[in-house]
Design an enzyme around this catalytic site. Structure first.
Site, PDB file in Angstrom:
ATOM      1  N   ASN A 123       2.710  -0.396  -7.349  1.00 13.06           N
ATOM      2  CA  ASN A 123       1.286   0.416  -6.546  1.00 13.06           C
ATOM      3  C   ASN A 123       1.064   1.476  -7.382  1.00 13.06           C
ATOM      4  O   ASN A 123       1.168   0.954  -8.969  1.00 13.06           O
ATOM      5  CB  ASN A 123       3.005   1.439  -6.144  1.00 13.06           C
TER       6      ASN A 123
ATOM      7  N   PRO B  37       1.100  -1.075  -0.072  1.00 10.86           N
ATOM      8  CA  PRO B  37      -0.212  -0.028  -0.322  1.00 10.86           C
ATOM      9  C   PRO B  37       0.571   0.624   0.175  1.00 10.86           C
ATOM     10  O   PRO B  37       2.142   1.372   0.057  1.00 10.86           O
ATOM     11  CB  PRO B  37      -0.941  -0.007   1.130  1.00 10.86           C
ATOM     12  N   CYS B  38       0.543   2.200  -0.134  1.00  6.89           N
ATOM     13  CA  CYS B  38       0.606   3.628  -0.920  1.00  6.89           C
ATOM     14  C   CYS B  38       0.485   4.378   0.813  1.00  6.89           C
ATOM     15  O   CYS B  38      -0.014   4.973   0.750  1.00  6.89           O
ATOM     16  CB  CYS B  38       0.438   4.582  -1.775  1.00  6.89           C
ATOM     17  N   GLN B  39       1.069   4.672   1.234  1.00  3.53           N
ATOM     18  CA  GLN B  39       1.910   5.701   2.825  1.00  3.53           C
ATOM     19  C   GLN B  39       2.312   6.063   2.542  1.00  3.53           C
ATOM     20  O   GLN B  39       3.914   6.070   2.323  1.00  3.53           O
ATOM     21  CB  GLN B  39       2.044   4.403   3.694  1.00  3.53           C
TER      22      GLN B  39
ATOM     23  N   HIS C  51       2.920  11.034  -4.579  1.00  2.18           N
ATOM     24  CA  HIS C  51       2.217  11.504  -3.643  1.00  2.18           C
ATOM     25  C   HIS C  51       3.386  11.868  -2.126  1.00  2.18           C
ATOM     26  O   HIS C  51       4.651  11.515  -2.278  1.00  2.18           O
ATOM     27  CB  HIS C  51       2.856   9.205  -3.323  1.00  2.18           C
TER      28      HIS C  51
END
Length: 421
Positions: A114, A74-76, A121
């Site tokens: 991703n 996941p992109c965090q 981001h």
């Protein structure tokens, strides 16, 4: 024998593409660990691979030796991103656990997937930190932005694929290619024959089932409303979007009369409001500015503006605040929010609304089936879907396009023959 682990496994799309690549190259493989925390996704994974991957990656330690790490992580955002603090940058995020397993096991190859937005981001700091951490662990990396539609998948889906290896001479020959901006541009490019050259291009019509269950048909009322708006010509549904905040090739709630039938003047009022509220003369609000009656009168040409506004307020197509009028925001509960064009590609599948993609096919106005969504992700028909549609749609919206993973895995394995020596 290549041993690999499958992290954030979902329902196994990355694993499936990787195994297909190895099979075509006559390379034997073994998945020594798969990890996924969504229990319903685990059920689908088990149906297809014979093992339940339920596992919390944050609790994974002492993993059996492996050669390849696969992860659709996941992109965090990272709190200290870009400051070259190594693991400290990523603590509290799931990428930290990916990096921890890379550090402890030193696999020869990592393939990470991703969303496209990872590149920008957190103003690019997130991706910078990922690169820094991998570099600090001794890995060279290449990344590609790839569109599924360029890999014989009938879906406009751009994702980032990161390849990391210990070898400083990493070679990846697949070019970055984000494809057409949308399904309309795709169709135009296809007709002009200047996008694909020798590439295969799958279309929506190639993935449609000939006679799916009537369960997927739109309601009689909704279908009748569409017929009325389109004057019986349902072929015009191809590529049309049902949305209240945009104009263009769209059908709106007031066209269908979802909150009450509208007169011709009321429909024209709403269409003009949609077309004009974003104009710079009224402000630069991204989603359109609320306008005064005097401003609306500059483009609404009839003298019944007071009656029309009153009626539309009563039906709740518009709202008023401080003498300014705007659309009633929010989803108007359309059964389908986008009808796909059989002669083009699908919009990007998502977990939240794959169940509301539609198609007009063989005389039926209906929603896409889960099997059709699976085909839009390049899953073979032998792949077993979750028996409950709501879970199947969600899982397929979250899935990775299998042929793209296969393509990048083959590219890396062919062009880096000494990777595992």
């Amino acid at each position: 024998m290549i041993r690999f682990i499958d992290l954030f496994a979902g329902t196994g799309g990355i694993r499936l593409g990787f195994e297909q690549a190895l099979d075509e190259l006559n390379i034997k493989s073994e998945c020594v660990l798969s990890a996924e925390i969504d229990k319903e996704a685990c059920k689908t994974y088990e149906e297809n691979f014979g093992e339940n991957p339920y596992c919390d990656i944050t609790q994974l330690y002492n993993v059996k030796e492996f050669d390849v790490l696969l992860a659709g992580f996941p992109c965090q955002a990272f709190s200290s991103a870009g400051k070259r603090l190594g693991f400290e940058d990523t603590r509290g995020t799931l990428f930290f656990d990916v990096a921890r397993l890379i550090e402890s096991n030193q696999p020869a190859l990592c393939i990470l997937e991703n969303v496209r937005g990872l590149v920008n981001h957190n103003k690019g700091q997130t991706f910078t930190t990922i690169k820094n951490v991998l570099n600090d662990l001794g890995y060279q990396l290449e990344y590609r932005l790839l569109n599924s539609s360029n890999y014989n998948v009938a879906q406009n889906r751009v994702r980032i694929y990161i390849v990391a290896v210990k070898n400083p001479t990493l070679k990846v020959t697949l070019p970055n290619d984000v494809g057409a901006v949308d399904s309309h541009a795709f169709k135009e490019n296809l007709m002009n024959n200047d996008l694909f050259d020798e590439k295969q291009s799958a279309l929506v019509k190639d993935i449609l089932e000939s006679n799916p269950s009537a369960h997927y048909d739109c309601s009689e009322d909704f279908t009748a409303q569409l017929k009325k708006v389109l004057k019986g010509d349902l072929d015009k549904l191809h590529g049309i979007r049902l949305i209240d905040s945009r104009g263009g090739n769209s059908i709106h709630s007031w066209d269908l009369g979802l909150r009450g039938e509208c007169t011709k003047h009321e429909i024209e009022f709403m269409d003009l409001l949609i077309a004009n509220r974003r104009k710079n003369i009224f402000g630069t609000h991204q989603d359109g500015k609320a306008l005064s009656k005097a401003q609306i009168a500059t483009f609404y040409p009839y003298d019944d503006i007071d009656l029309v506004i009153k009626s539309l307020l009563q039906k709740r197509y518009i709202k008023e605040k401080d003498g300014l009028y705007n659309l009633v925001a929010g989803n108007m509960s359309f059964e389908v929010f986008k009808f796909l064009d059989p002669d083009s590609i699908s919009i990007t599948l998502t977990a939240s609304d794959s169940n509301r993609l539609g198609v007009y096919h063989n005389g039926r106005v209906r929603r896409l089936t889960p099997r059709e969504c699976a085909r839009l992700q390049g899953f073979p028909d032998s792949y077993v879907l979750h028996p409950k549609d709501n879970f199947a749609y969600k899982q397929l919206g979250n899935a990775v396009s299998v042929p793209v993973v296969k393509a990048i895995a083959k590219d890396v394995l062919i062009n880096n023959p000494n990777l595992f020596k």
